[in-house]
Design a protein around this motif. Structure first.
Motif, mmCIF file in Angstrom:
data_model
loop_
_atom_site.group_PDB
_atom_site.id
_atom_site.type_symbol
_atom_site.label_atom_id
_atom_site.label_comp_id
_atom_site.label_asym_id
_atom_site.label_seq_id
_atom_site.Cartn_x
_atom_site.Cartn_y
_atom_site.Cartn_z
ATOM 1 N N THR A 299 0.858 -1.186 0.000
ATOM 2 C CA THR A 299 0.000 0.000 0.000
ATOM 3 C C THR A 299 0.894 1.237 0.000
ATOM 4 O O THR A 299 2.060 1.164 0.405
ATOM 5 N N ASP B 219 -1.646 -0.746 15.002
ATOM 6 C CA ASP B 219 -1.597 -1.546 13.786
ATOM 7 C C ASP B 219 -1.368 -3.022 14.126
ATOM 8 O O ASP B 219 -1.039 -3.373 15.262
ATOM 9 N N GLU C 22 -10.876 -1.893 14.034
ATOM 10 C CA GLU C 22 -10.844 -2.103 12.584
ATOM 11 C C GLU C 22 -10.797 -0.791 11.815
ATOM 12 O O GLU C 22 -10.140 -0.698 10.773
ATOM 13 N N GLU C 23 -11.506 0.221 12.290
ATOM 14 C CA GLU C 23 -11.484 1.506 11.598
ATOM 15 C C GLU C 23 -10.062 2.058 11.551
ATOM 16 O O GLU C 23 -9.624 2.576 10.513
ATOM 17 N N ARG D 96 -7.142 0.287 11.846
ATOM 18 C CA ARG D 96 -6.227 -0.560 11.082
ATOM 19 C C ARG D 96 -6.538 -0.574 9.587
ATOM 20 O O ARG D 96 -5.628 -0.520 8.765
ATOM 21 N N GLU D 97 -7.798 -0.689 9.263
ATOM 22 C CA GLU D 97 -8.159 -0.913 7.869
ATOM 23 C C GLU D 97 -8.337 0.373 7.075
ATOM 24 O O GLU D 97 -8.149 0.378 5.856
ATOM 25 N N ARG D 98 -8.689 1.460 7.742
ATOM 26 C CA ARG D 98 -8.995 2.668 6.979
ATOM 27 C C ARG D 98 -8.102 3.849 7.339
ATOM 28 O O ARG D 98 -7.459 4.445 6.479
ATOM 29 N N LEU D 99 -8.014 4.197 8.617
ATOM 30 C CA LEU D 99 -7.376 5.453 8.995
ATOM 31 C C LEU D 99 -5.853 5.426 8.846
ATOM 32 O O LEU D 99 -5.265 6.373 8.314
ATOM 33 N N PRO E 230 -3.910 3.371 6.914
ATOM 34 C CA PRO E 230 -3.551 3.397 5.486
ATOM 35 C C PRO E 230 -3.839 4.735 4.816
ATOM 36 O O PRO E 230 -3.048 5.200 3.983
ATOM 37 N N ALA E 231 -4.935 5.377 5.181
ATOM 38 C CA ALA E 231 -5.265 6.678 4.577
ATOM 39 C C ALA E 231 -4.227 7.722 4.937
ATOM 40 O O ALA E 231 -3.824 8.537 4.090
ATOM 41 N N ARG F 243 -1.010 7.561 2.822
ATOM 42 C CA ARG F 243 -1.092 7.941 1.408
ATOM 43 C C ARG F 243 -0.715 9.397 1.184
ATOM 44 O O ARG F 243 -0.462 9.807 0.052
ATOM 45 N N SER G 271 -7.271 12.156 9.534
ATOM 46 C CA SER G 271 -7.123 10.761 9.961
ATOM 47 C C SER G 271 -6.534 10.685 11.368
ATOM 48 O O SER G 271 -7.003 9.908 12.212
#
Length: 533
Positions: free
Chosen positions: A163, A446, A458-459, A461-464, A466-467, A470, A480
């Motif tokens: 990612t 993480d 999960e919010e 680890r999976e979304r914030l 990684p966002a 970026r 974030s």
């Protein structure tokens, strides 16, 4: 332990070089070194931790500061902080706009200290062994975004990431990404003991007694090729049982500099009662201290118990009564000197309140007083830690809502027990791998985090997380990080307590002290010299 300008335009100006080191007992070091640096960090080899200095295992500021002298990385953080610069590499850069492919070219004629050439295959080997071994100490988590590594010819290496990760150049500057030789480090097993070999600025010779490292003799590596200018021929790192013994050695002229951990009383003494020939240097710090909760432990499994503790703890009393001017209250895992900081705990809980804590427990039908034990390490952060935990105990017990005891143990016992999940509540400190907000969030929330915490959001680890990675412009990641800080304040898997300043005491004949620690508390012994720098 380093960063970028992206999240830190404010940080670069606020931070001066910092200092961190290692420790144990006073004797057994080399005896002929020109410069001697003292520390109270402890280094031990045991059945639980047989390879304390292997880059695939090591994940502690003191150990990393030994590795940084000897093991070279592709990039490094320059003297004044900021974006990483090439070290073992001659150039590195992202090759795409997504920050998902990173290419480095090695310097010409790069060799290990024994003369063996360093190639792109060695880089690939070194980092792949970290990922293969995947030590429970958590260091490999820094490299978790790597998908594949290509060694192209003799000098070129390309990292393909799973990612986008704008922080990746900073992670390559940490010792977990240190380049090692397959002749000395096995592909799937750790290298036991204290010896470290690499292509860094120094070679090292450990001095060991009864399974503990009591000193390290660093000698300038004549084969080193990299970005660092080495200003001395040798440095001895000498360990001490406690800060009083270390200060006595400094006053006697037996050592030239004392690093961590100086006690608050010593800092006050050096500042107010100037000693002839000794100077105290203050450097801004990014260290934080916090309580962590094993959210599967029955006593703190209910979020209301953790929230009640958060509502009761008086950070101002702890910092003023225990640490004085050397610390200030912290209301987030991200320090207030990093631009994305939010005082989420204060926003949610306000001033310490027994009424609020009692209401939280009552609404959750929790019987009081809640019995629990706070665990801390007696020898890793200095003697003031015991006073801090006594103060925490007294605050919670004064409320009548808790019945708290405290228990201290040496780091060699404390850390393995913490990783096993033996403690329901325990205290730790954190020195950043790099001063980006990511490094105050991902190592805690993480997957494969260094605490082995059972807490999962999960919010986060999976979304914030990684966002946030970026965003090459780290200020753009602020939303974030704001949400991540609020999640921690709501669920309280961790309770931030304070952030600290850092100090170095040295003989006034020693130069380069202000650079001996960089903005991430990385020990840089090559900066030290005699007389005027």
């Amino acid at each position: 332990m380093n960063r970028k300008t992206l999240a830190l335009p404010a940080i670069a100006g606020l931070l001066a070089p910092l200092l961190a080191a290692c420790g144990s007992d006073t004797s057994g070091a080399s005896g002929g070194s020109d410069i001697v640096v003292g520390t109270t960090d402890r280094f031990a080899s045991s059945a639980e931790s047989p390879a304390p200095f292997d880059p695939a295992y090591a994940y502690d500021s003191g150990v990393w500061n030994v590795l940084r002298q000897t093991v070279q990385t592709l990039t490094r953080i320059p003297r004044g902080g900021g974006r990483p610069v090439p070290d073992a590499a001659s150039q590195c850069q992202f090759t795409d706009r997504l920050s998902q492919s990173y290419r480095c070219l090695l310097r010409e004629d790069l060799v290990f200290s024994d003369g063996k050439p360093v190639t792109a295959r060695d880089v690939k080997y070194s980092i792949e062994r970290v990922l293969a071994i995947k030590s429970d100490n958590g260091a490999s988590g820094l490299l978790s975004t790597i998908d594949t590594i290509e060694a192209k010819g003799y000098h070129e290496v390309v990292f393909h990431l799973k990612t986008p990760d704008a922080t990746f150049p900073y992670k390559l500057a940490t010792p977990v990404a240190g380049i090692v030789s397959s002749d000395k480090y096995g592909a799937t097993e750790l290298r036991e003991g204290f010896q470290v070999d690499g292509s860094g600025p120094y070679t090292m010779r450990p001095h060991v007694r009864d399974g503990r490292l009591v000193g390290v003799a660093f000698t300038r590596n004549p084969r080193y090729k990299g970005d660092v200018k080495v200003r001395n021929e040798s440095v001895e790192l000498r360990t001490f049982d406690n800060a009083d013994a270390m200060a006595k050695a400094l006053k006697a002229g037996d050592i030239d500099m004392m690093t961590r951990t100086l006690e608050p009383e010593q800092i006050k003494e050096f500042e107010n009662d100037r000693q002839e020939g000794i100077k105290l240097t203050e450097v801004p710090g990014l260290e934080i201290r916090y309580l962590a909760f094993n959210t599967k432990a029955p006593v703190v499994k209910d979020k209301a118990v953790r929230q009640a503790i958060a509502a009761l703890v008086d950070r101002d009393r702890i910092t003023s009564n225990v640490y004085g001017q050397t610390a200030r209250p912290l209301y987030s895992l991200i320090p207030s000197t990093i631009v994305t900081h939010s005082s989420s705990f204060f926003n949610k809980y306000g001033e310490p309140s027994r009424e609020k804590a009692a209401a939280l427990l009552r609404e959750a039908h929790i019987d009081t007083p809640v019995e629990l034990t706070l665990h801390y390490t007696t020898d890793h952060y200095g003697a003031a830690t015991a006073k801090e935990f006594a103060a925490l105990r007294d605050q919670l017990n004064e409320s009548g809502l808790f019945d708290v005891t405290v228990k201290g143990s040496e780091w060699s016992e404390f850390r393995p027990a913490q990783k096993r999940g033996d403690y329901a509540v325990y205290g730790l400190g954190w020195f950043p791998d790099f001063p980006d907000p990511d490094n105050y969030i991902a190592p805690f929330l993480d997957a494969d985090n260094f605490l082995n915490t059972p807490y999962v959001n999960e919010e986060a680890r999976e979304r914030l997380i990684p966002a946030s990675r970026r965003e090459a412009d780290r200020a753009a990641a602020d939303p974030s990080f704001q949400r991540l800080q609020d999640i921690v304040a709501e669920d309280v898997p961790f309770l931030p307590l304070w952030q600290g300043k850092q100090y170095v005491a040295s003989r006034d004949t020693l130069s380069g002290v202000e650079w001996a620690l960089n903005t991430s508390s990385d020990l840089q012994l090559w900066e030290l010299g005699r007389g005027i720098a």
